[in-house]
Design a protein around this motif. Structure first.
Motif, PDB file in Angstrom:
ATOM      1  N   VAL A 242      31.289 -15.025  -6.307  1.00  0.00           N
ATOM      2  CA  VAL A 242      31.220 -16.344  -5.558  1.00  0.00           C
ATOM      3  C   VAL A 242      30.621 -17.412  -5.934  1.00  0.00           C
ATOM      4  O   VAL A 242      30.629 -18.550  -6.353  1.00  0.00           O
ATOM      5  N   TYR A 243      29.272 -16.752  -6.677  1.00  0.00           N
ATOM      6  CA  TYR A 243      28.174 -17.878  -7.101  1.00  0.00           C
ATOM      7  C   TYR A 243      28.803 -18.507  -8.341  1.00  0.00           C
ATOM      8  O   TYR A 243      28.756 -19.800  -8.575  1.00  0.00           O
ATOM      9  N   LEU A 244      29.561 -17.750  -9.218  1.00  0.00           N
ATOM     10  CA  LEU A 244      30.077 -18.163 -10.450  1.00  0.00           C
ATOM     11  C   LEU A 244      31.077 -19.087 -10.287  1.00  0.00           C
ATOM     12  O   LEU A 244      31.319 -20.286 -10.824  1.00  0.00           O
ATOM     13  N   ILE A 245      32.066 -18.961  -9.401  1.00  0.00           N
ATOM     14  CA  ILE A 245      33.150 -19.809  -9.086  1.00  0.00           C
ATOM     15  C   ILE A 245      32.562 -21.097  -8.499  1.00  0.00           C
ATOM     16  O   ILE A 245      33.009 -22.074  -8.949  1.00  0.00           O
ATOM     17  N   SER A 246      32.089 -20.872  -7.609  1.00  0.00           N
ATOM     18  CA  SER A 246      31.285 -22.027  -6.908  1.00  0.00           C
ATOM     19  C   SER A 246      30.754 -23.043  -7.824  1.00  0.00           C
ATOM     20  O   SER A 246      30.664 -24.454  -7.612  1.00  0.00           O
ATOM     21  N   ALA A 247      29.527 -22.484  -8.670  1.00  0.00           N
ATOM     22  CA  ALA A 247      28.967 -23.234  -9.510  1.00  0.00           C
ATOM     23  C   ALA A 247      29.959 -23.985 -10.575  1.00  0.00           C
ATOM     24  O   ALA A 247      29.542 -25.229 -11.140  1.00  0.00           O
ATOM     25  N   ALA A 248      30.789 -23.160 -11.046  1.00  0.00           N
ATOM     26  CA  ALA A 248      31.714 -23.616 -12.180  1.00  0.00           C
ATOM     27  C   ALA A 248      32.320 -24.798 -11.653  1.00  0.00           C
ATOM     28  O   ALA A 248      32.537 -25.903 -12.306  1.00  0.00           O
ATOM     29  N   LEU A 249      32.916 -24.600 -10.574  1.00  0.00           N
ATOM     30  CA  LEU A 249      33.965 -25.883  -9.943  1.00  0.00           C
ATOM     31  C   LEU A 249      33.010 -26.944  -9.423  1.00  0.00           C
ATOM     32  O   LEU A 249      33.509 -28.339  -9.756  1.00  0.00           O
ATOM     33  N   LYS A 250      31.858 -26.739  -9.321  1.00  0.00           N
ATOM     34  CA  LYS A 250      30.679 -28.058  -8.969  1.00  0.00           C
ATOM     35  C   LYS A 250      30.587 -28.662 -10.106  1.00  0.00           C
ATOM     36  O   LYS A 250      30.472 -29.902 -10.406  1.00  0.00           O
ATOM     37  N   ARG A 251      30.533 -27.838 -11.337  1.00  0.00           N
ATOM     38  CA  ARG A 251      29.959 -28.274 -12.604  1.00  0.00           C
ATOM     39  C   ARG A 251      30.930 -29.055 -13.202  1.00  0.00           C
ATOM     40  O   ARG A 251      30.728 -30.326 -13.792  1.00  0.00           O
ATOM     41  N   PHE A 252      32.148 -28.579 -13.430  1.00  0.00           N
ATOM     42  CA  PHE A 252      33.447 -29.104 -14.151  1.00  0.00           C
ATOM     43  C   PHE A 252      34.138 -29.971 -13.286  1.00  0.00           C
ATOM     44  O   PHE A 252      35.085 -30.895 -13.876  1.00  0.00           O
ATOM     45  N   VAL A 253      34.436 -29.746 -11.903  1.00  0.00           N
ATOM     46  CA  VAL A 253      35.271 -30.686 -11.214  1.00  0.00           C
ATOM     47  C   VAL A 253      34.708 -31.363 -10.247  1.00  0.00           C
ATOM     48  O   VAL A 253      35.084 -32.176  -9.561  1.00  0.00           O
ATOM     49  N   ASN A 254      33.312 -31.225  -9.827  1.00  0.00           N
ATOM     50  CA  ASN A 254      32.483 -31.877  -8.981  1.00  0.00           C
ATOM     51  C   ASN A 254      33.030 -31.798  -7.690  1.00  0.00           C
ATOM     52  O   ASN A 254      33.283 -32.687  -7.061  1.00  0.00           O
ATOM     53  N   ILE A 255      33.524 -30.482  -7.376  1.00  0.00           N
ATOM     54  CA  ILE A 255      33.918 -30.251  -5.778  1.00  0.00           C
ATOM     55  C   ILE A 255      32.953 -29.202  -5.368  1.00  0.00           C
ATOM     56  O   ILE A 255      32.370 -28.455  -5.932  1.00  0.00           O
ATOM     57  N   ASP A 256      32.720 -29.242  -4.130  1.00  0.00           N
ATOM     58  CA  ASP A 256      31.873 -28.159  -3.271  1.00  0.00           C
ATOM     59  C   ASP A 256      33.046 -27.144  -2.606  1.00  0.00           C
ATOM     60  O   ASP A 256      34.243 -27.747  -2.234  1.00  0.00           O
ATOM     61  N   THR A 257      32.680 -26.042  -2.463  1.00  0.00           N
ATOM     62  CA  THR A 257      33.668 -24.979  -1.854  1.00  0.00           C
ATOM     63  C   THR A 257      32.948 -24.178  -0.762  1.00  0.00           C
ATOM     64  O   THR A 257      31.829 -24.158  -0.921  1.00  0.00           O
ATOM     65  N   VAL A 258      33.910 -23.709   0.047  1.00  0.00           N
ATOM     66  CA  VAL A 258      33.422 -22.866   1.103  1.00  0.00           C
ATOM     67  C   VAL A 258      34.186 -21.520   1.035  1.00  0.00           C
ATOM     68  O   VAL A 258      35.602 -21.782   0.668  1.00  0.00           O
ATOM     69  N   PHE A 259      33.433 -20.394   1.186  1.00  0.00           N
ATOM     70  CA  PHE A 259      34.111 -19.073   0.854  1.00  0.00           C
ATOM     71  C   PHE A 259      34.329 -18.256   2.208  1.00  0.00           C
ATOM     72  O   PHE A 259      33.209 -18.348   3.042  1.00  0.00           O
ATOM     73  N   GLY A 260      35.342 -17.554   2.407  1.00  0.00           N
ATOM     74  CA  GLY A 260      35.269 -16.548   3.527  1.00  0.00           C
ATOM     75  C   GLY A 260      35.362 -15.167   2.824  1.00  0.00           C
ATOM     76  O   GLY A 260      36.524 -14.857   1.608  1.00  0.00           O
ATOM     77  N   ILE A 261      34.737 -14.197   3.064  1.00  0.00           N
ATOM     78  CA  ILE A 261      34.675 -13.058   2.136  1.00  0.00           C
ATOM     79  C   ILE A 261      35.071 -11.786   3.159  1.00  0.00           C
ATOM     80  O   ILE A 261      34.471 -11.853   4.266  1.00  0.00           O
ATOM     81  N   SER A 262      36.025 -10.954   3.005  1.00  0.00           N
ATOM     82  CA  SER A 262      36.420  -9.944   3.502  1.00  0.00           C
ATOM     83  C   SER A 262      35.356  -8.545   3.522  1.00  0.00           C
ATOM     84  O   SER A 262      34.620  -8.701   2.925  1.00  0.00           O
ATOM     85  N   GLY A 263      35.512  -7.557   4.696  1.00  0.00           N
ATOM     86  CA  GLY A 263      34.988  -6.421   4.311  1.00  0.00           C
ATOM     87  C   GLY A 263      35.564  -5.510   3.223  1.00  0.00           C
ATOM     88  O   GLY A 263      36.797  -6.031   2.934  1.00  0.00           O
ATOM     89  N   PRO A 264      35.302  -4.657   2.705  1.00  0.00           N
ATOM     90  CA  PRO A 264      35.922  -3.766   1.823  1.00  0.00           C
ATOM     91  C   PRO A 264      37.164  -2.970   2.369  1.00  0.00           C
ATOM     92  O   PRO A 264      36.990  -2.425   3.597  1.00  0.00           O
ATOM     93  N   VAL A 265      37.947  -2.724   1.578  1.00  0.00           N
ATOM     94  CA  VAL A 265      39.445  -2.056   1.973  1.00  0.00           C
ATOM     95  C   VAL A 265      39.496  -0.906   0.852  1.00  0.00           C
ATOM     96  O   VAL A 265      39.058  -1.253  -0.212  1.00  0.00           O
ATOM     97  N   GLN A 266      40.199   0.432   1.027  1.00  0.00           N
ATOM     98  CA  GLN A 266      40.185   1.278  -0.048  1.00  0.00           C
ATOM     99  C   GLN A 266      41.508   1.590  -0.674  1.00  0.00           C
ATOM    100  O   GLN A 266      41.658   1.962  -1.631  1.00  0.00           O
ATOM    101  N   VAL A 267      42.576   1.116  -0.068  1.00  0.00           N
ATOM    102  CA  VAL A 267      43.882   1.275  -0.333  1.00  0.00           C
ATOM    103  C   VAL A 267      44.785  -0.028  -0.633  1.00  0.00           C
ATOM    104  O   VAL A 267      44.301  -1.070  -0.023  1.00  0.00           O
ATOM    105  N   TYR A 268      45.694  -0.235  -1.524  1.00  0.00           N
ATOM    106  CA  TYR A 268      46.379  -1.323  -1.684  1.00  0.00           C
ATOM    107  C   TYR A 268      46.971  -1.828  -0.409  1.00  0.00           C
ATOM    108  O   TYR A 268      47.288  -3.236  -0.068  1.00  0.00           O
ATOM    109  N   GLN A 269      47.577  -0.867   0.362  1.00  0.00           N
ATOM    110  CA  GLN A 269      48.163  -1.188   1.820  1.00  0.00           C
ATOM    111  C   GLN A 269      47.368  -2.321   2.521  1.00  0.00           C
ATOM    112  O   GLN A 269      47.893  -2.899   3.502  1.00  0.00           O
ATOM    113  N   GLU A 270      46.186  -2.135   2.524  1.00  0.00           N
ATOM    114  CA  GLU A 270      45.255  -2.780   3.334  1.00  0.00           C
ATOM    115  C   GLU A 270      44.794  -4.199   2.780  1.00  0.00           C
ATOM    116  O   GLU A 270      43.906  -4.939   3.675  1.00  0.00           O
TER     117      GLU A 270
END
Length: 513
Positions: A242-270
């Motif tokens: 998350v930090y790498l993506i948000s920092a890179a987009l800020k640096r190269f495109v000058n945009i701020d981002t907002v992230f939503g992060i899920s909990g972990p799932v264990q199988v593809y179907q989830e």
């Protein structure tokens, strides 16, 4: 694309059929039904791509139709048609797989066309694809991941994802409307393409990560940790990404981002469940516009149901206040609804916007608002949206109040309107003179001449009428009612109340409640 309309109100069906140039849009209405039983037969016979489905109908309601479509594995997308009172049912419909919904009192042609066009594009993109020598379809890796999110595992081995501690990271661009203005229509694709190139480059060395764009201003990264048993280690890795993506987009495109992060799932179907969790987390940015990251939270169904019941009660109170032209009651209910939303965050941005639009629609006596719609679309947080809608409500209420007193001179109209709005405050001839830039004696003389009663007599009548409404609600103690209606003490309130009503406030409450 084939459309079926299901609604028991003929005027709604006629309105929908007349609203859009269906043929020009590449769509065809292949049938219409007036109840749920008729709808099921028609859907099975005509096999539409999209069903516009009323939620309240005779014989079978919209939820029953949805359940039967699901049981019969009918692939058609469903858009629910609802009124303000149907929020609880709408939520259940969305859980059953409805693609979207319209509020009948406030839906418009642009909204209908936008949703249908989106579904048409999705259907067309889903049916496209080149063919391999063996005759099977060859999908891009991004298409494979997108299908995996929807529950299909075809081609999953083309991706780098593995089963185990799999997270969904969704992000949007802050102040997107303003950012998009940097690009013209001819080069609008530059922004998403640049984001895709930067994120893909960052993920190129990741052993188990894939990127895709879900929709306009919604991007997703799926990352798994098949070799990491430690939940803490995989969670730390997600935050690093998350930090790498948000920092890179800020640096190269000058945009701020907002992230939503899920909990972990264990199988593809989830994976679909993980994306839904991330979307729910990201939706909280509406209430917390300054936070850059949101994590999935556990929600109990009982709490959600209870919150929706309270929301429905607030909405009903706001509607009643407008219908009965009790604008103070409307204002109190509006404030209570907004405070509840701030505390519970139980409605998403789309739902909140529809309620505000519907209330304004009612205030404007069924007239659509064609004001600064672009300004409203640019607003991304609840507090700012509330401020703008309050100003629109106040403008319309001022118009209504001025119409109520149109037989009076402009000065007296202004004073009556001021009293109706500010009766809780301390009001005197001097304060009115200062407010309207005239002498207090002139205010007193002109008011009595036009209204046929003294100013303070009128003020007391207004206050007592408001007090009578509040006394019907046992949540308020009598001294609180006195304070809420502008009286400086409970004793003074009791004296004035008895003068105008003929009994004490306590007696009035006993007799009327």
């Amino acid at each position: 694309m084939k459309i079926v309309i299901v609604d028991d109100e003929p005027l709604v069906r006629i309105g929908l059929k007349s609203a859009i140039r269906w043929e020009a849009a590449g769509m065809e209405i292949v049938g219409e039904a007036a109840d749920g039983e008729e709808a099921i037969k028609l859907i099975l016979e005509r096999q539409p791509d999209v069903v516009l489905l009323d939620i309240k109908m005779p014989k079978k309601d919209g939820l029953e139709v949805l359940q039967e479509m699901k049981a019969l594995h009918v692939p058609a997308k469903v858009i629910i048609l609802s009124s303000f009172d149907d929020f609880n049912l709408v939520k259940k419909a969305m859980k059953l797989g409805a693609a979207d919904y319209f509020h009948k009192p406030s839906m418009n042609v642009q909204e209908i066309e936008a949703v249908l066009s989106k579904l048409k594009e999705e259907a067309e993109s889903g049916s496209e694809g080149s063919h391999s020598l063996s005759g099977g379809s060859v999908q891009s890796k991004e298409d494979v991941v997108r299908q995996m999110v929807r529950g299909s595992l075809d081609g999953i081995r083309q991706t780098k994802l593995q089963e185990g501690n799999l997270y969904a990271l969704l992000f949007t661009i802050k102040n997107y409307t303003q950012v998009a203005k940097r690009y013209t229509k001819d080069n609008a694709s530059i922004l998403p393409n640049t984001i895709g190139n930067i994120v893909s480059e960052l993920l190129s060395k990741e052993p188990e990560a894939e990127y895709m764009q879900l929709e306009d201003n919604l991007y997703a990264v799926l990352v798994s940790h098949s070799g990491t048993k430690s939940m803490q280690a995989s969670f730390a890795h997600v935050n690093e990404l998350v930090y790498l993506i948000s920092a890179a987009l800020k640096r190269f495109v000058n945009i701020d981002t907002v992230f939503g992060i899920s909990g972990p799932v264990q199988v593809y179907q989830e994976c679909g469940q993980a994306v839904m969790q991330a979307q729910q987390a990201l939706a909280r940015k509406f209430y917390h516009p300054n936070d850059p990251i949101f994590y999935a939270q556990a929600h109990r169904d009982g709490d959600a149901e209870q919150a929706l019941e309270q929301v429905n009660a607030h909405i009903a109170a706001m509607k009643n206040g407008l219908k009965e032209e009790k604008y103070d009651e409307f204002a109190r209910s509006l404030s209570a609804w907004e405070q509840f939303l701030q505390q519970s965050e139980c409605m998403d941005e789309k739902d909140v916007r529809k309620i505000y639009q519907g209330l304004l629609f009612m205030l404007k006596d069924g007239e659509e608002y064609w004001g600064d719609a672009n300004r409203l679309e640019e607003i991304e947080d609840f507090s700012e949206l509330s401020v703008v809608y309050h100003s629109l409500f106040n403008e319309r209420l001022a118009e209504k109040l001025s119409q109520q007193h149109k037989e009076y001179s402009p000065l007296i109209r202004g004073i009556l309107q001021y009293i109706d709005t500010n009766y809780r405050e301390e009001i005197s001839l001097k304060s009115l003179g200062e407010q309207f830039h005239v002498s207090p004696n002139y205010v007193s003389r002109l008011f009595k001449q036009e209204v046929n009663r003294g100013l303070f007599d009128y003020l007391n009548e207004v206050r007592i009428e408001k007090a009578k409404e509040l006394l019907l609600d046992y949540r308020y103690k009598i001294y609180e009612v006195a304070d809420m209606t502008g009286f400086n003490s409970q004793v003074h309130f009791a004296i004035v109340f008895h003068k105008y009503v003929g009994m004490a406030p306590k007696e009035y409450r006993k007799e009327t409640v």
